[in-house]
Every structure is written in structure tokens, then in C-alpha cells.
Motif scaffolding. Structure first.
Motif, short mmCIF file in Angstrom:
data_model
loop_
_atom_site.label_atom_id
_atom_site.label_comp_id
_atom_site.label_asym_id
_atom_site.label_seq_id
_atom_site.Cartn_x
_atom_site.Cartn_y
_atom_site.Cartn_z
N LEU A 91 0.82 -1.21 0.00
CA LEU A 91 0.00 0.00 0.00
C LEU A 91 0.85 1.26 0.00
O LEU A 91 0.42 2.30 -0.53
N ARG A 103 0.25 4.11 -2.71
CA ARG A 103 0.06 5.52 -2.37
C ARG A 103 1.03 6.41 -3.13
O ARG A 103 0.71 7.55 -3.47
N CYS A 145 -7.06 1.44 -0.32
CA CYS A 145 -6.14 1.82 0.76
C CYS A 145 -6.87 1.97 2.09
O CYS A 145 -6.32 1.67 3.16
N GLN A 191 -7.00 -1.07 4.57
CA GLN A 191 -5.73 -1.66 5.00
C GLN A 191 -5.89 -2.53 6.25
O GLN A 191 -5.30 -3.61 6.35
N ASN A 251 -4.95 -5.60 -5.45
CA ASN A 251 -3.89 -4.71 -5.93
C ASN A 251 -3.54 -5.01 -7.38
O ASN A 251 -3.16 -4.11 -8.14
#
Length: 325
Positions: free
Chosen positions: A156, A160, A187, A190, A287
Motif C-alpha cells: 500500500l 500511495r 487503501c 488496510q 492490488n
């Protein structure tokens, strides 16, 4: 020796005599036939089926581009490491020459998983992926690592960074506002993946659907990229993400999920090292959708046919994985 047309084939065949003699073969008594090739701005690679006396068959592979002997040597080392501990799961490499970026392998009467999945009904897709799961289970167990707490922050953090590049205009993606909405929602989840255990193993490094081949009974892996010892979800997400984008019927995928339940269940019937709920599997599958998105050209006119198909699959899949966005 019989010849086939094409500069790439000719370049490969120029290396055949050296490799053949290393194997104690008479190079002139073998004929070549095209098996597979890839030729674009980044890669020029060809596989030839070599046919010799008594019906003997071998495969010769030559990588003309990139001109990177170290990368080729690493790929050969990765293949041989798997061959040593999981011989039934890979075609045997019989000879190779790093400087020439060429090798000779045992011939397999097999087809890529990508071709087998094309147009197959959902039940047949599940059966194929169950077999692929069993192969991957054997591969990961042969080169297993350890049980550890999964750390989603690494993936993550990189995502980002991509988000920041898209916002600043440094990175261009197609439909940027939708990408940012999907990536932001991902995100925000998480915590769902933290504090849970997974298992690591030596991974393939590029386990897309063309790097798994099958016949009626057996399954093999190809083109090992020397992956690291990381959570097994990296390989699983690469393979199943490729399937979900290119072959899965999107209407069969529940909202918030990446795979049809029947196919997910079938894969994990074959793969038993971790369950479907493993945090590395679930995070890295999602992802993967975003990674494919940011990896494709932003402009439609810059996408070739294969990229256009992948883009359509990514967009349809994103609608299931990130509903309402």
C-alpha cells in the motif's frame, strides 16, 4: 538441417550446432519447426521444435532481446533450482549458453493455460485452475519459506506513491478520477489485512497464464523469473488476476470480490498451502487489478489489440471489485 524463414529463427538456429554438440547430437540431422515467438520493442524471443532421428523432439529457446546475459543466467539458475527439487513440475533444461542466450529443453506435448481457458465454460475453467493450483502447491512446498505475519503496508505504500504521481500529473492513467476513487477505497481497507499470518515461499516472479502449460494429465511451469522469498499470494494473485481480467465471466463475480466463487473454490481445492482467505491472497488480488490499470497506456490509441482487451477486462473487473466506483 531443415531451415525456417525469419531473422529471429535464423539467429536461433545459428546457435543450434554448439548446443547440439554439447548434448552429443549431430546438428545436421535435426529439423526445426516454429513453436512460439514474441517480438516487440522490448522482447524478441523464439521457441523452435527440433525434430531429430527416430522421432526425437527437443525445444530450443533463444532470446535475442533484451541483450542481457546476466538476466538470462538468472533465469536459467532459477529454472535449475526448481528442476532440482520439483523435477516433475518443469521441463528439463538439457543445455544452455549464457553468452548466446539460448537453451535446449525437453519437449512437452502441452498447451498454455491461457489457450485452454479461452472460451471454456465456467466449470471447465475451474477444473483447469484446480490443476494449476495443484502444480503451484507443489512448487511452493518444494521451495517453502516460513509462516509470518503479513505486512500490507509495503504494497500500500507503493500504491500511495502511484496515487500521488497520478494526482500530480507525473503519471498518466486512463480514467484517472475513477482510478483514484478505486485506489483510495482499497487503501482505506488496510486494516482488513493486518495482523494475520501468511506463508512465504520462493516465488516464480512472473506467473501469468502463458507460463503454465498442461497436457491431459500433467502441468508444468515455464520461464521462471527468479522471484524472491515473499508471501505466496504474489504468485497466486498474478495467475488468478490474469484469469479474472481476461477470462472470468464478470457477471459471475459477486460485488466486492475478484473471482467467481466456483473458480476460487476450485483453485484452492488444488492449492492447499494457504486458504482463499489468506491476507496476502486477498490484498494482492485486489492490488493486481490496480497494477494492471496503471501499467496500461493511458490513451486508447496507444494500446495494441492485446492491451485493448486487457483494458476492457480491467474496467469490467473493477466494477465488481470496487462496486459503485
Amino acid at each position: 538441417m531443415g531451415m525456417i524463414a525469419g531473422d529471429l529463427a535464423a539467429a536461433a538456429l545459428a546457435h543450434w550446432p554448439v548446443l547440439a554438440r554439447e548434448l552429443g547430437l549431430d546438428p545436421a540431422s535435426w529439423r526445426a519447426a516454429p513453436l512460439a515467438r514474441r517480438e516487440d520493442g522490448r522482447v524478441a524471443r523464439i521457441l523452435l521444435r527440433m525434430e531429430g532421428p527416430g522421432g526425437a523432439r527437443l525445444v530450443m529457446k533463444h532470446e535475442a532481446r533484451p541483450e542481457d546475459p546476466e538476466k538470462f543466467a538468472a533465469a536459467m539458475a532459477a529454472h535449475l533450482a526448481v528442476q532440482e527439487v520439483y523435477a516433475r513440475g518443469v521441463p528439463e533444461v538439457l543445455a544452455f549458453d549464457v553468452a548466446r542466450r539460448a537453451c535446449v529443453m525437453a519437449y512437452l506435448e502441452a498447451r498454455p493455460l491461457s489457450g485452454l481457458l479461452e472460451g471454456a465454460p465456467l466449470a471447465a475453467q475451474g477444473a483447469l485452475l484446480s490443476r494449476a493450483g495443484a502444480w503451484m502447491d507443489g512448487f511452493h512446498r518444494a521451495l517453502s519459506g516460513e509462516r509470518r505475519v503479513f505486512q500490507p503496508r509495503h504494497t500500500l505504500r507503493f500504491l500511495r506513491g502511484v496515487i500521488a504521481e497520478v494526482v500530480s500529473g507525473e503519471r498518466r492513467v486512463a480514467d484517472p478520477q475513477r482510478f483514484l476513487a478505486c485506489a483510495g477505497a482499497f487503501c482505506a481497507d488496510q486494516a482488513l489485512y493486518e495482523g494475520r499470518e501468511t506463508i512465504t515461499a520462493q516465488t516464480h516472479g512472473d506467473l501469468h497464464l502463458r507460463n503454465v502449460v498442461m497436457d491431459e494429465r500433467r502441468c508444468w511451469g515455464l520461464d521462471f523469473a527468479g522471484g524472491r522469498v515473499v508471501p505466496v499470494g504474489h504468485d497466486i494473485a498474478r495467475l488468478l488476476g490474469d484469469y479474472a481480467i481476461l477470462h472470468a465471466p464478470k457477471a459471475a463475480i459477486p460485488e466486492g470480490e475478484v473471482l467467481p466463487p466456483e473458480v476460487q473454490g476450485a483453485f484452492f481445492e488444488g492449492y492447499g498451502l494457504v486458504p482463499a482467505e489468506d491476507p496476502s491472497v486477498q490484498l494482492l488480488l485486489r492490488n493486481r487489478v490496480l497494477a494492471e490499470w496503471w501499467g496500461l497506456p493511458a490513451k486508447a490509441e496507444d494500446r495494441g489489440p492485446a492491451q485493448a482487451r486487457r483494458w476492457a477486462g480491467v474496467q469490467a473487473l473493477a466494477g465488481r471489485v470496487f462496486p459503485g466506483l
